[in-house]
Design an enzyme around this catalytic site. Structure first.
Site, PDB file in Angstrom:
ATOM      1  N   PHE A  49       0.847  -1.190   0.000  1.00  0.00           N
ATOM      2  CA  PHE A  49       0.000   0.000   0.000  1.00  0.00           C
ATOM      3  C   PHE A  49       0.885   1.244   0.000  1.00  0.00           C
ATOM      4  O   PHE A  49       1.937   1.253   0.629  1.00  0.00           O
ATOM      5  CB  PHE A  49      -0.921  -0.013   1.226  1.00  0.00           C
ATOM      6  CG  PHE A  49      -2.080   0.922   1.114  1.00  0.00           C
ATOM      7  CD1 PHE A  49      -3.142   0.640   0.275  1.00  0.00           C
ATOM      8  CD2 PHE A  49      -2.103   2.097   1.836  1.00  0.00           C
ATOM      9  CE1 PHE A  49      -4.213   1.506   0.166  1.00  0.00           C
ATOM     10  CE2 PHE A  49      -3.167   2.975   1.740  1.00  0.00           C
ATOM     11  CZ  PHE A  49      -4.226   2.683   0.902  1.00  0.00           C
ATOM     12  N   ALA A  61      -0.087  -2.728   5.634  1.00  0.00           N
ATOM     13  CA  ALA A  61       0.658  -2.837   6.892  1.00  0.00           C
ATOM     14  C   ALA A  61      -0.036  -3.740   7.902  1.00  0.00           C
ATOM     15  O   ALA A  61       0.625  -4.433   8.676  1.00  0.00           O
ATOM     16  CB  ALA A  61       0.879  -1.447   7.487  1.00  0.00           C
ATOM     17  N   PHE A  62      -1.358  -3.766   7.889  1.00  0.00           N
ATOM     18  CA  PHE A  62      -2.093  -4.584   8.850  1.00  0.00           C
ATOM     19  C   PHE A  62      -1.758  -6.069   8.705  1.00  0.00           C
ATOM     20  O   PHE A  62      -1.818  -6.827   9.672  1.00  0.00           O
ATOM     21  CB  PHE A  62      -3.603  -4.356   8.699  1.00  0.00           C
ATOM     22  CG  PHE A  62      -4.409  -4.928   9.823  1.00  0.00           C
ATOM     23  CD1 PHE A  62      -4.450  -4.290  11.058  1.00  0.00           C
ATOM     24  CD2 PHE A  62      -5.126  -6.103   9.658  1.00  0.00           C
ATOM     25  CE1 PHE A  62      -5.187  -4.825  12.108  1.00  0.00           C
ATOM     26  CE2 PHE A  62      -5.866  -6.644  10.699  1.00  0.00           C
ATOM     27  CZ  PHE A  62      -5.896  -6.004  11.926  1.00  0.00           C
ATOM     28  N   GLU A  63      -1.382  -6.482   7.507  1.00  0.00           N
ATOM     29  CA  GLU A  63      -1.062  -7.887   7.247  1.00  0.00           C
ATOM     30  C   GLU A  63       0.367  -8.274   7.656  1.00  0.00           C
ATOM     31  O   GLU A  63       0.727  -9.450   7.625  1.00  0.00           O
ATOM     32  CB  GLU A  63      -1.269  -8.209   5.766  1.00  0.00           C
ATOM     33  CG  GLU A  63      -2.715  -8.220   5.318  1.00  0.00           C
ATOM     34  CD  GLU A  63      -3.341  -6.834   5.189  1.00  0.00           C
ATOM     35  OE1 GLU A  63      -4.524  -6.687   5.563  1.00  0.00           O
ATOM     36  OE2 GLU A  63      -2.651  -5.892   4.740  1.00  0.00           O
ATOM     37  N   GLU A  80      -8.285  11.383   7.082  1.00  0.00           N
ATOM     38  CA  GLU A  80      -9.237  12.194   7.840  1.00  0.00           C
ATOM     39  C   GLU A  80      -9.983  11.406   8.910  1.00  0.00           C
ATOM     40  O   GLU A  80     -10.756  11.982   9.666  1.00  0.00           O
ATOM     41  CB  GLU A  80     -10.234  12.831   6.873  1.00  0.00           C
ATOM     42  CG  GLU A  80      -9.568  13.797   5.906  1.00  0.00           C
ATOM     43  CD  GLU A  80     -10.545  14.391   4.905  1.00  0.00           C
ATOM     44  OE1 GLU A  80     -11.754  14.124   5.008  1.00  0.00           O
ATOM     45  OE2 GLU A  80     -10.084  15.125   4.021  1.00  0.00           O
ATOM     46  N   LEU A 132      11.179  -2.277  13.320  1.00  0.00           N
ATOM     47  CA  LEU A 132       9.983  -1.578  12.866  1.00  0.00           C
ATOM     48  C   LEU A 132      10.371  -0.454  11.911  1.00  0.00           C
ATOM     49  O   LEU A 132      10.704   0.643  12.338  1.00  0.00           O
ATOM     50  CB  LEU A 132       9.240  -1.029  14.087  1.00  0.00           C
ATOM     51  CG  LEU A 132       7.855  -0.477  13.885  1.00  0.00           C
ATOM     52  CD1 LEU A 132       6.889  -1.571  13.432  1.00  0.00           C
ATOM     53  CD2 LEU A 132       7.348   0.133  15.185  1.00  0.00           C
ATOM     54  N   HIS A 137      -8.893   5.605  11.308  1.00  0.00           N
ATOM     55  CA  HIS A 137      -8.378   4.341  10.777  1.00  0.00           C
ATOM     56  C   HIS A 137      -6.849   4.282  10.858  1.00  0.00           C
ATOM     57  O   HIS A 137      -6.281   3.259  11.242  1.00  0.00           O
ATOM     58  CB  HIS A 137      -8.853   4.162   9.329  1.00  0.00           C
ATOM     59  CG  HIS A 137      -8.437   2.879   8.704  1.00  0.00           C
ATOM     60  ND1 HIS A 137      -8.969   1.668   9.079  1.00  0.00           N
ATOM     61  CD2 HIS A 137      -7.535   2.605   7.732  1.00  0.00           C
ATOM     62  CE1 HIS A 137      -8.413   0.706   8.371  1.00  0.00           C
ATOM     63  NE2 HIS A 137      -7.532   1.245   7.544  1.00  0.00           N
TER      64      HIS A 137
END
Length: 154
Positions: A22, A56-58, A86, A114, A89
């Site tokens: 992403f 990134a969530f994965e 905005e 990280l 999330h």
């Protein structure tokens, strides 16, 4: 008195990079710089595995799957780019990803660095991805190398 300290030699190390796709141009630059740093410090192409995930969530789940497999690594570098929008999330993702990676590092007693760019704007994200300024992938990989070489001494 003995002092232990890691050093910047990637020779014979096995390191994985788990990078999100992403914000692709920035994410690609981040991963590329991370890979180049491993090679610059004497790592071999055979000693480096790069896994790309959608976002990134994965990353934490993929790292856990990797660590649960037969493959053995000396360290892992997590790379991703998150840009604040905005809604809330962004904060939820940043917090979950950082907490997940930190928990995995402790659970598996393995250096997981990280290199997640979490920026309020695309301009700042570009600065942290290496196009103009500090490159979080480079610092993440150098930390991974130092920690991996330190862990071999402990």
């Amino acid at each position: 008195m003995k002092t232990l300290k890691g050093h910047l030699s990637a020779k014979n190390l096995r390191i994985a990079i788990v990078g999100s796709c992403f914000n692709q141009a920035m994410a690609d630059a981040l991963v590329s710089g991370t890979q180049e740093t491993f090679l610059k410090f004497g790592g071999s192409e055979d000693g480096l595995m790069t896994i790309r995930v959608p976002g990134a969530f994965e990353i934490p789940c993929t790292i856990k799957k990797l660590l649960s497999s037969e493959r053995k690594f000396d360290a892992i570098v997590a790379c991703g780019v998150l840009i604040q929008g905005e809604t809330d999330h962004y904060n939820q993702i940043v917090n979950q990803v950082a907490a997940g990676i930190g928990a995995l590092s402790l659970e598996f007693c393995l250096p997981i660095t990280l290199s997640i760019v979490a920026a309020p704007s695309a301009e700042i994200a570009w600065q942290r991805s290496g196009i103009k300024g500090r490159h979080l992938g480079v610092s993440g990989m150098t930390t991974a190398i130092e920690m991996a070489t330190l862990f071999t001494q402990i």
